[in-house]
Design an enzyme around this catalytic site. Structure first.
Site, mmCIF file in Angstrom:
data_model
loop_
_atom_site.group_PDB
_atom_site.id
_atom_site.type_symbol
_atom_site.label_atom_id
_atom_site.label_comp_id
_atom_site.label_asym_id
_atom_site.label_seq_id
_atom_site.Cartn_x
_atom_site.Cartn_y
_atom_site.Cartn_z
ATOM 1 C CB CYS A 74 -27.843 -10.975 30.751
ATOM 2 S SG CYS A 74 -26.763 -9.576 31.074
ATOM 3 N NE ARG A 93 -19.626 -4.920 31.104
ATOM 4 C CZ ARG A 93 -20.610 -4.822 30.225
ATOM 5 N NH1 ARG A 93 -20.805 -3.710 29.569
ATOM 6 N NH2 ARG A 93 -21.405 -5.851 30.007
ATOM 7 C CG HIS A 134 -24.439 -14.573 31.964
ATOM 8 N ND1 HIS A 134 -25.090 -14.635 30.764
ATOM 9 C CD2 HIS A 134 -24.263 -13.256 32.221
ATOM 10 C CE1 HIS A 134 -25.276 -13.404 30.313
ATOM 11 N NE2 HIS A 134 -24.789 -12.552 31.174
HETATM 12 N N1 GLN Z 1 -25.719 -5.333 26.935
HETATM 13 C C1 GLN Z 1 -26.148 -5.542 28.236
HETATM 14 C C2 GLN Z 1 -25.371 -4.798 29.312
HETATM 15 O O1 GLN Z 1 -24.156 -4.699 29.251
HETATM 16 C C3 GLN Z 1 -26.259 -7.017 28.499
HETATM 17 C C4 GLN Z 1 -24.980 -7.735 28.821
HETATM 18 C C5 GLN Z 1 -25.099 -9.221 28.877
HETATM 19 O O2 GLN Z 1 -26.045 -9.826 28.341
HETATM 20 N N2 GLN Z 1 -24.125 -9.886 29.469
HETATM 21 O O3 GLN Z 1 -26.004 -4.336 30.210
#
Ligand code: GLN
Length: 248
Positions: free
Chosen positions: A95, A129, A198
């Site tokens: 990520c 998101r 994850h």
């Molecule tokens: N900052 C990044 C995003 O929101 C990565 C998020 C994460 O590692 N969970 O895209």
């Protein structure tokens, strides 16, 4: 006796959703295979010599942590990371750590953050998101001849796009993956493996864990041949149960 040295880069800043579980999985399976491991934490301000390590791990982190890391990674660890990648060092990047390997990250509110440019990819944030379970089909072929399905959990604003010199880790069956539009998830370049998963990624996906261990052992030992077989019934059942529930 074979030994592997694992580096956790920025463990205090890049470790979302228990991404450190990937290191535990690498260590545990290495131990079951009779291989010794050490883990070294390297963070901001620490000296980083990539040749000290056989596997380098970067977990996920939010935009906030990525910005904190940016100066250190660009100024202190840039060349070491790029040379290591070109010299076939094994990396696992999740990520935020995956995004960090790319050229830049344009956040959803318009800030452009320069990243390493070690891999031919870039990330553009979206206001919505991408959150939830993810299942994708990888290029790994299991003993039964079917491609390995990998399961994890994603939560990112960034949409990542791959350039020409880099291939995806898999094809999305459920969830969003790299950007929610092209149907791909993760990235592979030389011995660098990147994913939005994850969960953590490796405990439920032992084939991938052993693949990374094998790559690292082959890099380090000319007399290393192959890992023996372990009984993965439990891990495979865990993965398949979750996948069946998600895909039903
Ligand atoms: N900052 C990044 C995003 O929101 C990565 C998020 C994460 O590692 N969970 O895209």
């Amino acid at each position: 006796m074979f030994d592997l040295n694992i580096c956790h880069l920025y463990p205090d800043l890049l470790n979302t959703y228990g991404d450190r579980g990937n290191i535990l999985a690498l260590q545990k399976r290495a131990q079951w295979h009779g291989i010794n491991t050490t883990v070294q934490n390297v963070t901001i301000g620490d000296n980083f010599d990539a040749s000290d390590y056989d596997i380098i791990f970067l977990g996920g982190g939010q935009d906030y942590e990525q910005e904190i890391i940016q100066k250190d990674v660009l100024e202190q660890k840039n060349t070491e990371i790029k040379n290591a990648i070109e010299n076939m060092k094994v990396f696992l990047c999740i990520c935020g750590g995956y995004q960090l390997m790319g050229k830049y990250y344009k956040t959803w509110d318009g800030k452009e953050i320069e990243f390493l440019g070690a891999l031919d990819l870039w990330t553009v944030g979206g206001k919505e998101r991408m959150i939830g379970n993810i299942v994708f089909e990888s290029n790994f072929i299991m003993e039964n001849g079917n491609p390995l399905k990998i399961v994890g959990f994603e939560n990112h604003s960034g949409r990542t796009y791959l350039g020409e010199n880099i291939r995806p880790l898999g094809k999305v069956l459920f969830g969003n993956g790299n950007n929610g539009t092209d149907g791909y998830e993760g990235a592979v370049y030389k011995n660098v493996y990147c994913s939005y998963s994850h969960g953590s990624l490796l405990p439920k996906n032992p084939m991938l864990t052993d693949h990374l261990l094998t790559l690292a052992l082959k890099q380090k030992y000319t007399d290393f041949d192959a890992l023996g077989k372990l009984d993965d019934t439990f891990e495979n059942e865990a993965r398949n149960t979750v996948i069946q529930r998600i895909l039903k």
